[in-house]
Design an enzyme around this catalytic site. Sequence first.
Site, PDB file in Angstrom:
ATOM      1  N   GLU A  52       0.814  -1.212   0.000  1.00 29.62           N
ATOM      2  CA  GLU A  52       0.000   0.000   0.000  1.00 29.62           C
ATOM      3  C   GLU A  52       0.853   1.269   0.000  1.00 29.62           C
ATOM      4  O   GLU A  52       1.721   1.448   0.855  1.00 29.62           O
ATOM      5  CB  GLU A  52      -0.929  -0.008   1.225  1.00 29.62           C
ATOM      6  N   THR A  84      -5.672   1.882  -5.613  1.00 28.60           N
ATOM      7  CA  THR A  84      -5.373   0.470  -5.371  1.00 28.60           C
ATOM      8  C   THR A  84      -6.186  -0.442  -6.276  1.00 28.60           C
ATOM      9  O   THR A  84      -5.668  -1.425  -6.817  1.00 28.60           O
ATOM     10  CB  THR A  84      -5.641   0.105  -3.900  1.00 28.60           C
ATOM     11  N   HIS A 119      -1.262   3.374   4.683  1.00 28.00           N
ATOM     12  CA  HIS A 119      -2.268   4.145   3.953  1.00 28.00           C
ATOM     13  C   HIS A 119      -2.442   5.507   4.618  1.00 28.00           C
ATOM     14  O   HIS A 119      -2.366   5.625   5.835  1.00 28.00           O
ATOM     15  CB  HIS A 119      -3.605   3.389   3.952  1.00 28.00           C
ATOM     16  N   ASP A 124       1.501  -0.216  -5.065  1.00 26.57           N
ATOM     17  CA  ASP A 124       0.289  -0.042  -5.870  1.00 26.57           C
ATOM     18  C   ASP A 124       0.170   1.349  -6.478  1.00 26.57           C
ATOM     19  O   ASP A 124      -0.305   1.509  -7.599  1.00 26.57           O
ATOM     20  CB  ASP A 124      -0.965  -0.406  -5.079  1.00 26.57           C
ATOM     21  N   HIS A 125       0.588   2.379  -5.758  1.00 27.35           N
ATOM     22  CA  HIS A 125       0.506   3.753  -6.269  1.00 27.35           C
ATOM     23  C   HIS A 125       1.329   4.655  -5.349  1.00 27.35           C
ATOM     24  O   HIS A 125       1.873   4.195  -4.334  1.00 27.35           O
ATOM     25  CB  HIS A 125      -0.947   4.238  -6.335  1.00 27.35           C
TER      26      HIS A 125
END
Length: 627
Positions: free
Chosen positions: A255, A297, A412, A471-472
């Site tokens: 994440e 995500t 996150h 993921d990003h």
Amino acid sequence: MFGHSLYKEIHHHLFLFLAMLCFWMKSYFAFLYGFHLDIENSVQSFILFITPLSSTLFFFGFSLFFTGKLHKFAVIAIDFMLTAILYANILYHRFFNDFITAPDIMQFNNFSQLSGSAKALAHPTDLLYWLDVIIIIGCAFLTQTPLSRHNKRPIASVFMVALMVFVVNLTLAEGQRTQLLSRAFDRAKLVKLLGLYNYHIYDTVINIRTSTQKAFADSSDATQIKNYVKANEVPANPEFFGKAKGKNVILISLESTQNFLINAKLHNEEVTPFLNQLAKNTFYFNNFYHNTGQGKTSDAEFLIDNSLYPLPRGAVYTTNAHNKYEAIPALLKKFGYTSVVFHGNHKSFWNRDIMYRTLGYDRFYSEKDFNVTEKNSINYGLKDKPFFQQAFPKLKNLKQPFYAKFIMLSNHFPFILDHGEASLERADTGDGVVNRYFQTARYEDEALEAFFHQLKTSGLYENSVIILYGDHYGLSDNHNKGLAKALHRDTLTRYDHYQLQKVPLFIHIPGMDGKRSKTMETVGGEIDLQPTILHLLGIQTEDNIVFGSDLFSSERESLTVLRDGSAISNQYIYANPEQTCYSKSNGDIVDLQRCTKIRERAKQDLAYSDKVIYGDLLRFLKNEDTK
């Protein structure tokens, strides 16, 4: 006589004029200070001033269709709704550095779980955005009730003035950016030159238009795209093809993990010591980029399973969950694989419970399948350490071979841990989000180390392809000042922005660790993982619609395309929408023509991929295959 009549009209509508004036000024200052729009000249400053006016006149004009107390109620209701739209965009922009789109509204079932992030994004001064609403409500009780009868003349006048202001606005905007309305991907430019509310009207129209594409699509569209994909196909590397045939696949989503964390130090300590060691013992890709859009995500998941790009607006998971896809889980069924997902969040977040069935997953272990308590959860769900601890017995009992995806949560936004859980001191950058980011990244690293220990002791490690990917991005451009300090830089440039879109990728292939594994320099992205995984398992992809290419192929073009239309090769970075070409090695601006090839590739890839999704084109190919 005219002056007296005008005075009488203004006095008669004083409550409405006050509401419109307050809302106009509030919107202007929000555009000026809430969104940090890049104002380039005096014309754009004037445009920014008038953009809220046409929307204010248009929407508040509808209150004139009501009389008496209903008129006051209509004014208050319009003011409240428009303010809610404004404030929602402000919060959204603080996190994503972007603006809400119509498809985002379809994700309303996510909003109830965003309270932690919204609280972190809110500022005490945000109360000022609601001050005029309170004032208008107060004035409603203090002023006389106006409009005892309908008067068509002021109604028509308000809408006519609104139209005139909009025409002036649009004319000036087109002078600043030609073909503005055809460049829907550049939302910041649309908001800056058209205003937030006009942008939302335009975005809704675009959403309706794209929604009709499925009805008009036919098999010839699918054939055209299949031919394009076939022309860009590259063969697998014989050394790697089938190297993991029949093995399990374990996919781990890291994440918000950006690549600058690898080998980074804070307070003379490694931030991610386990991942640093993993980079030495597996295949580590250090030029790997995320290709996600607004779906974050869920976009990364979609990219990896399908080798299709996410959409320019909204998320495929929520807008096109009932399409036909050629996803990894469905393709692996033919080879006896069981496909599962582990995620310690609610099953409906990002519409996952629906989309996973569409993609062919056999089982989704969501929040209800774990023992989630107040102590072992935070923010969006189960913390990473208890998540892996509880998920491992379920993984171990799966029928092999399996395709198992783990979606981590702890790293996150807003990057918070409970007291005593952080094993790394906070950074000192003046930005609390940046300071905490390094702590949650360390926590994530520790959770991964424990999970890998379980995999090795159980024997799954040597019988599984294990892929870890960021993921990003975790820190948006809104945190550049703090991040620059953390990276010991004076400032971060637009070139740096693209470098920061790198996310780590690690691929463990059974029997190939140690000497044969190495750092891979090829430029790639999440779009490339589907063919990479299938080729490792000895499965050909030549008949599939894929826009990525095998990362191990010696013949692949070192290139990746970002969702905003930018493109990155081993030599150049094409920045969109500013249309600038950078040298990848040092960030120097070079002749735009050097980026022509990768710019056109980006444009074509994204256009064709969007056409596949909007038109649900794979349904036609599936029908042809069946015949």
